[in-house]
Motif scaffolding. Structure first.
Motif, PDB file in Angstrom:
ATOM      1  N   ASN A 129       0.833  -1.204   0.000  1.00 40.14           N
ATOM      2  CA  ASN A 129       0.000   0.000   0.000  1.00 40.14           C
ATOM      3  C   ASN A 129       0.872   1.261   0.000  1.00 40.14           C
ATOM      4  O   ASN A 129       0.638   2.196  -0.767  1.00 40.14           O
ATOM      5  CB  ASN A 129      -0.921  -0.024   1.220  1.00 40.14           C
ATOM      6  CG  ASN A 129      -2.088   0.949   1.106  1.00 40.14           C
ATOM      7  OD1 ASN A 129      -2.349   1.487   0.029  1.00 40.14           O
ATOM      8  ND2 ASN A 129      -2.771   1.170   2.214  1.00 40.14           N
ATOM      9  N   SER A 132       2.190   2.209  -3.392  1.00 34.76           N
ATOM     10  CA  SER A 132       1.224   2.281  -4.490  1.00 34.76           C
ATOM     11  C   SER A 132       0.650   3.679  -4.634  1.00 34.76           C
ATOM     12  O   SER A 132       0.452   4.393  -3.651  1.00 34.76           O
ATOM     13  CB  SER A 132       0.069   1.301  -4.239  1.00 34.76           C
ATOM     14  OG  SER A 132       0.556  -0.021  -4.232  1.00 34.76           O
ATOM     15  N   THR A 133       0.352   4.053  -5.885  1.00 37.87           N
ATOM     16  CA  THR A 133      -0.315   5.321  -6.165  1.00 37.87           C
ATOM     17  C   THR A 133      -1.723   5.283  -5.586  1.00 37.87           C
ATOM     18  O   THR A 133      -2.205   6.246  -5.009  1.00 37.87           O
ATOM     19  CB  THR A 133      -0.415   5.524  -7.692  1.00 37.87           C
ATOM     20  OG1 THR A 133       0.874   5.310  -8.245  1.00 37.87           O
ATOM     21  CG2 THR A 133      -0.925   6.890  -8.034  1.00 37.87           C
ATOM     22  N   TRP A 134      -2.385   4.158  -5.765  1.00 39.25           N
ATOM     23  CA  TRP A 134      -3.690   3.951  -5.135  1.00 39.25           C
ATOM     24  C   TRP A 134      -3.907   2.460  -4.909  1.00 39.25           C
ATOM     25  O   TRP A 134      -3.261   1.629  -5.559  1.00 39.25           O
ATOM     26  CB  TRP A 134      -4.831   4.549  -5.959  1.00 39.25           C
ATOM     27  CG  TRP A 134      -4.933   4.050  -7.374  1.00 39.25           C
ATOM     28  CD1 TRP A 134      -4.454   4.667  -8.477  1.00 39.25           C
ATOM     29  CD2 TRP A 134      -5.562   2.831  -7.830  1.00 39.25           C
ATOM     30  NE1 TRP A 134      -4.723   3.918  -9.597  1.00 39.25           N
ATOM     31  CE2 TRP A 134      -5.406   2.787  -9.225  1.00 39.25           C
ATOM     32  CE3 TRP A 134      -6.225   1.786  -7.198  1.00 39.25           C
ATOM     33  CZ2 TRP A 134      -5.886   1.729 -10.016  1.00 39.25           C
ATOM     34  CZ3 TRP A 134      -6.713   0.735  -7.972  1.00 39.25           C
ATOM     35  CH2 TRP A 134      -6.544   0.719  -9.370  1.00 39.25           C
ATOM     36  N   GLU A 136      -7.267  -0.410  -3.728  1.00 41.30           N
ATOM     37  CA  GLU A 136      -8.675  -0.626  -3.386  1.00 41.30           C
ATOM     38  C   GLU A 136      -8.827  -2.018  -2.814  1.00 41.30           C
ATOM     39  O   GLU A 136      -8.322  -2.970  -3.418  1.00 41.30           O
ATOM     40  CB  GLU A 136      -9.528  -0.612  -4.652  1.00 41.30           C
ATOM     41  CG  GLU A 136     -10.081   0.707  -5.049  1.00 41.30           C
ATOM     42  CD  GLU A 136     -10.873   0.566  -6.344  1.00 41.30           C
ATOM     43  OE1 GLU A 136     -10.992   1.570  -7.035  1.00 41.30           O
ATOM     44  OE2 GLU A 136     -11.332  -0.562  -6.657  1.00 41.30           O
ATOM     45  N   ARG A 149     -10.655   2.541   0.194  1.00 43.22           N
ATOM     46  CA  ARG A 149      -9.719   3.040  -0.825  1.00 43.22           C
ATOM     47  C   ARG A 149      -8.587   3.834  -0.197  1.00 43.22           C
ATOM     48  O   ARG A 149      -8.789   4.575   0.770  1.00 43.22           O
ATOM     49  CB  ARG A 149     -10.457   3.923  -1.832  1.00 43.22           C
ATOM     50  CG  ARG A 149     -11.025   3.147  -3.006  1.00 43.22           C
ATOM     51  CD  ARG A 149     -11.002   3.965  -4.288  1.00 43.22           C
ATOM     52  NE  ARG A 149     -11.543   5.299  -4.096  1.00 43.22           N
ATOM     53  CZ  ARG A 149     -12.810   5.616  -4.373  1.00 43.22           C
ATOM     54  NH1 ARG A 149     -13.638   4.710  -4.851  1.00 43.22           N
ATOM     55  NH2 ARG A 149     -13.233   6.845  -4.182  1.00 43.22           N
ATOM     56  N   LYS A 151      -4.910   6.210  -1.233  1.00 41.41           N
ATOM     57  CA  LYS A 151      -4.200   6.873  -2.333  1.00 41.41           C
ATOM     58  C   LYS A 151      -2.879   7.446  -1.826  1.00 41.41           C
ATOM     59  O   LYS A 151      -2.662   7.544  -0.601  1.00 41.41           O
ATOM     60  CB  LYS A 151      -5.061   7.979  -2.948  1.00 41.41           C
ATOM     61  CG  LYS A 151      -5.340   9.109  -1.994  1.00 41.41           C
ATOM     62  CD  LYS A 151      -6.034  10.269  -2.697  1.00 41.41           C
ATOM     63  CE  LYS A 151      -6.271  11.383  -1.691  1.00 41.41           C
ATOM     64  NZ  LYS A 151      -7.092  12.453  -2.179  1.00 41.41           N
ATOM     65  N   ASP A 152      -2.017   7.807  -2.722  1.00 44.00           N
ATOM     66  CA  ASP A 152      -0.741   8.474  -2.412  1.00 44.00           C
ATOM     67  C   ASP A 152       0.069   7.731  -1.345  1.00 44.00           C
ATOM     68  O   ASP A 152       0.469   8.314  -0.340  1.00 44.00           O
ATOM     69  CB  ASP A 152      -0.983   9.920  -1.948  1.00 44.00           C
ATOM     70  CG  ASP A 152      -1.751  10.715  -2.975  1.00 44.00           C
ATOM     71  OD1 ASP A 152      -1.633  10.370  -4.175  1.00 44.00           O
ATOM     72  OD2 ASP A 152      -2.482  11.643  -2.587  1.00 44.00           O
ATOM     73  N   ASP A 157      -8.391   7.131   1.491  1.00 48.66           N
ATOM     74  CA  ASP A 157      -9.082   8.011   0.542  1.00 48.66           C
ATOM     75  C   ASP A 157     -10.578   7.934   0.830  1.00 48.66           C
ATOM     76  O   ASP A 157     -11.297   8.922   0.841  1.00 48.66           O
ATOM     77  CB  ASP A 157      -8.756   7.520  -0.876  1.00 48.66           C
ATOM     78  CG  ASP A 157      -9.350   8.398  -1.948  1.00 48.66           C
ATOM     79  OD1 ASP A 157      -9.603   9.585  -1.659  1.00 48.66           O
ATOM     80  OD2 ASP A 157      -9.545   7.898  -3.074  1.00 48.66           O
ATOM     81  N   LYS A 178      -2.114   0.013  -7.965  1.00 42.13           N
ATOM     82  CA  LYS A 178      -1.239   0.531  -9.010  1.00 42.13           C
ATOM     83  C   LYS A 178       0.071   0.929  -8.339  1.00 42.13           C
ATOM     84  O   LYS A 178       0.103   1.818  -7.477  1.00 42.13           O
ATOM     85  CB  LYS A 178      -1.912   1.757  -9.653  1.00 42.13           C
ATOM     86  CG  LYS A 178      -1.028   2.548 -10.563  1.00 42.13           C
ATOM     87  CD  LYS A 178      -1.258   2.194 -12.018  1.00 42.13           C
ATOM     88  CE  LYS A 178      -0.335   2.957 -12.950  1.00 42.13           C
ATOM     89  NZ  LYS A 178       0.812   2.178 -13.404  1.00 42.13           N
ATOM     90  N   ASP A 180       3.557   2.638  -7.546  1.00 48.26           N
ATOM     91  CA  ASP A 180       3.902   4.046  -7.713  1.00 48.26           C
ATOM     92  C   ASP A 180       5.165   4.215  -8.567  1.00 48.26           C
ATOM     93  O   ASP A 180       6.248   3.813  -8.157  1.00 48.26           O
ATOM     94  CB  ASP A 180       4.114   4.664  -6.321  1.00 48.26           C
ATOM     95  CG  ASP A 180       4.263   6.171  -6.397  1.00 48.26           C
ATOM     96  OD1 ASP A 180       4.480   6.698  -7.511  1.00 48.26           O
ATOM     97  OD2 ASP A 180       4.161   6.817  -5.342  1.00 48.26           O
TER      98      ASP A 180
END
Ligand code: TTJ
Length: 647
Positions: A129, A132-134, A136, A149, A151-152, A157, A178, A180
């Motif tokens: 996590n 990762s860019t995001w 879920e 969710r 993010k960053d 999120d 995804k 990073d």
């Protein structure tokens, strides 16, 4: 969590780890996943899959689906119980959120004795996590569907929310993320073969679990692959020996577990008619390239039980020397897979299982099985013992032959073969040796090279078929003796890299089927007898051009592949030119060979990796081995190009 909440009386290492936070992971990703190269990127996927495999090993999930879609987005889905969604008493947020945001939290939430996460890759889902860019996470549980969710790099999120309902029986966990690109600077592009090989291997190592791989990227779609092996590692051995002639019908297999230590053991083995060994050991589904306690115990037990049986049944006389591990290796294919709750990996590259308590467990489980098996299958016992006895005789003959060869060629004396056109420099770090097929190409290479640092060794004809030959025959082969002398570093178990005379060993063959065959032979030979040279990155393949584009006397450009030729044709538009196809190295004159293939400023060399060599070895076994059918199929399917064979 804030600093003020720490109770300093119970200040445990756990608290410190929690405080480190995901920011620390992003600052020093290498500390958590080893590297941010492609290897590290793929670790993210293994890390997530391991959690689903744990759920399957605990008996709750039967299927794990991995997919790559869009712009390199990974999804891992299982049909287990679904991660816990209730508020976690320690963190005050949902357990799912805790698993994905608190370092080292993952392992604490699952039960099950034979978890595989927490091993070498087991850094926890929160690390994935963080990188990762995001991300879920979807959980199906109790007829409800939940989603959280991030993010960053792991910031929440959207907190855990129920987003729908489902059938009560529809349970499981889905993680989608995804990687990073800020962290993985070499790129976030996954390699199909790496995912395919590992997922298939996971299926072999965990019998009955179905794993699938779907590849639906923005610009590339592939068939769906699905693997499930009811026979587990038994089928792994069959797969490894696909192209060998087995010495008896069924793969030998045993499994068992020790309740006190929670160590589980599985062993599968088969003998085939070849002389090489394929023995691979694993702990918690991770390959242990340097073996360790599980592998040592396997070898000891194999040797102890077979020698006892051989003596008791008069295959060996009471005062005959025992069959050695080396004798029992020839033609042996085996998988040793253990599961351990707290594995310790040793050695520089952490490739060796260090837990000594594994030994007695393997000795007992595999020993009891083997003893009984030999008693119940005397014909198989006889076949194995006879194979080992003949290996023992061959080994003694080889030892004599080696001594003879050593005397004749005086390998240690620094004498060089007369066919070698050596270079002037004695600084091995800049010296290169081109091993060239055929005399005419050898001539061009000799004249075209820079003799300051480039040596040429021409080989005539195909080198000996290493698969069929045993050691003592190999050393009767003149070409092979020349190579050993030229390299200067010894061979087999006695290699001394510091004596290697060239830090680049370049195999140069024609770009046709014969040339491919010869480079396969060469790689196989180097893999079997000079493995450290491949591991050390000293072995290369030369890349001579396939085409020359020219106009009168003037060379316009060289093309190294058919694709490049097509591109070049487009670049030239209306310009008139001729194309020459090189059928062999011999068609190039010395200056052309220098320009295209020898000159460090312009040439392309492909460094041979251990995987390339294993591929070659496998292709080679298939081309040279005894099984006729796969060989025929292979030659028909690959009449044009031999590449990327699966292992
Ligand atoms: C733990 O015990 C209560 C019921 O759920 C168990 C659990 O956590 N199961 C579980 C976790 N199944 N699958 C996961 C999992 C799957 C993925 C893809 C990623 C992660 C981190 C966990």
């Amino acid at each position: 969590m804030s600093n003020t909440s720490i109770n300093h009386d119970n200040y445990t290492s756990d608290d410190i780890q929690v405080l480190e936070g995901l920011e620390a992971v992003r600052k020093r990703p290498g500390m958590y996943i080893g590297t941010t190269s492609s290897t590290g990127l793929h670790h993210l996927v293994w890390e997530i899959i391991d959690n689903s495999v744990d759920e399957a090993l605990a008996g709750y999930a039967t299927q794990i689906d991995v997919s790559v879609d869009g712009n390199d987005i990974i999804t891992v889905k299982d049909n287990g119980r679904g991660m816990p969604v209730e508020i976690h008493p320690k963190t005050g947020v949902s357990t799912v959120e805790t698993i994905f945001t608190v370092l080292h939290a993952g392992g604490k939430f699952g039960g099950g004795a034979y978890k595989v996460s927490g091993g070498l890759h087991g850094v926890g889902a929160s690390v994935v996590n963080a990188l990762s860019t995001w991300m879920e996470v979807t959980v199906h549980k109790d007829g409800k569907i939940f989603l959280i969710r991030f993010k960053d790099g792991g910031k929440v999120d959207q907190p855990l929310t129920q987003i729908g309902e489902c059938d009560k029986d529809d349970t499981g966990s889905i993680v989608r993320f995804k990687a990073d690109p800020e962290i993985f600077k070499e790129g976030t592009v996954y390699d199909f073969k790496i995912l395919f090989d590992r997922i298939r291997q996971m299926a072999f190592l965990n019998k009955g679990i179905r794993l699938s791989l779907s590849w639906e990227k923005e610009d590339e779609h592939k068939d769906l692959y699905s693997f499930c092996y009811e026979g587990g590692i038994k089928e792994y051995v069959q797969f490894l020996d696909e192209n060998e002639t087995r010495l008896f019908e069924d793969v030998m297999y045993c499994d068992g577990a020790d309740e006190k230590t929670s160590i589980a053991v599985e062993v599968a083995l088969q003998y085939n008619t070849s002389y090489t060994e394929k023995v691979y050991s694993f702990c918690n589904n991770i390959f242990t390239p340097d073996g360790g306690m599980h592998l040592d115990a396997f070898r000891q037990t194999l040797s102890r039980v077979i020698n006892n049986y051989a003596k008791e049944n008069k295959f060996l006389k009471a005062d005959d020397p025992n069959l050695t591990n080396d004798d029992l290796k020839e033609g042996l294919t085996a998988i040793i897979s253990v599961k351990h709750p707290d594995p310790q990996y040793e050695g520089q590259t952490k490739g060796k299982l260090g837990n000594a308590e594994v030994k007695p467990v393997v000795n007992k489980i595999f020993g009891d099985f083997l003893k009984r098996f030999l008693l119940e299958n005397p014909d198989v016992a006889k076949i194995i013992i006879e194979k080992a006895k003949s290996a023992s005789e061959a080994r003694l003959a080889a030892q004599k032959a080696r001594e003879n060869v050593r005397r004749k060629d005086d390998f240690g004396s620094g004498n060089l073969p007369t066919k070698l056109k050596d270079c002037a420099s004695r600084d091995a770090s800049i010296c290169e040796i081109y091993i060239v097929e055929g005399n005419s190409a050898g001539g061009s290479a000799q004249q075209g090279r820079d003799s300051n640092f480039q040596a040429v060794l021409p080989l005539r004809g195909k080198i000996l078929n290493v698969e069929k030959a045993r050691l003592h025959k190999i050393f009767d082969n003149a070409e092979i003796r020349m190579m050993i002398q030229a390299f200067g570093c010894g061979f087999g178990e006695e290699i001394d890299i510091s004596k290697l005379r060239y830090h680049k060993i370049v195999i140069m063959t024609d770009a046709d089927v014969d040339g491919q065959h010869i480079s396969t032979l060469m790689l196989t030979f180097l893999y079997r007898y000079f493995k450290p040279l491949i591991e050390g990155g000293y072995v290369y393949l030369a890349m001579p051009p396939l085409y020359k584009l020219f106009k009168g006397q003037k060379t316009l450009r060289y093309c190294y592949s058919d694709e490049e030729l097509e591109l070049a044709k487009r670049d030239f538009g209306d310009e008139k030119y001729d194309v020459q196809r090189y059928k062999g190295l011999g068609e190039m004159d010395p200056s052309q060979l220098w320009e295209t293939t020898l000159d460090p400023e312009h040439r392309t060399l492909k460094r041979v990796t251990i995987e390339d060599a294993i591929d070659a070895d496998q292709v080679f076994s298939m081309l040279m081995g005894d099984e006729v059918e796969p060989r025929k199929n292979f030659i028909i399917e690959n009449a044009h190009f031999v590449k990327n064979l699966d292992i």
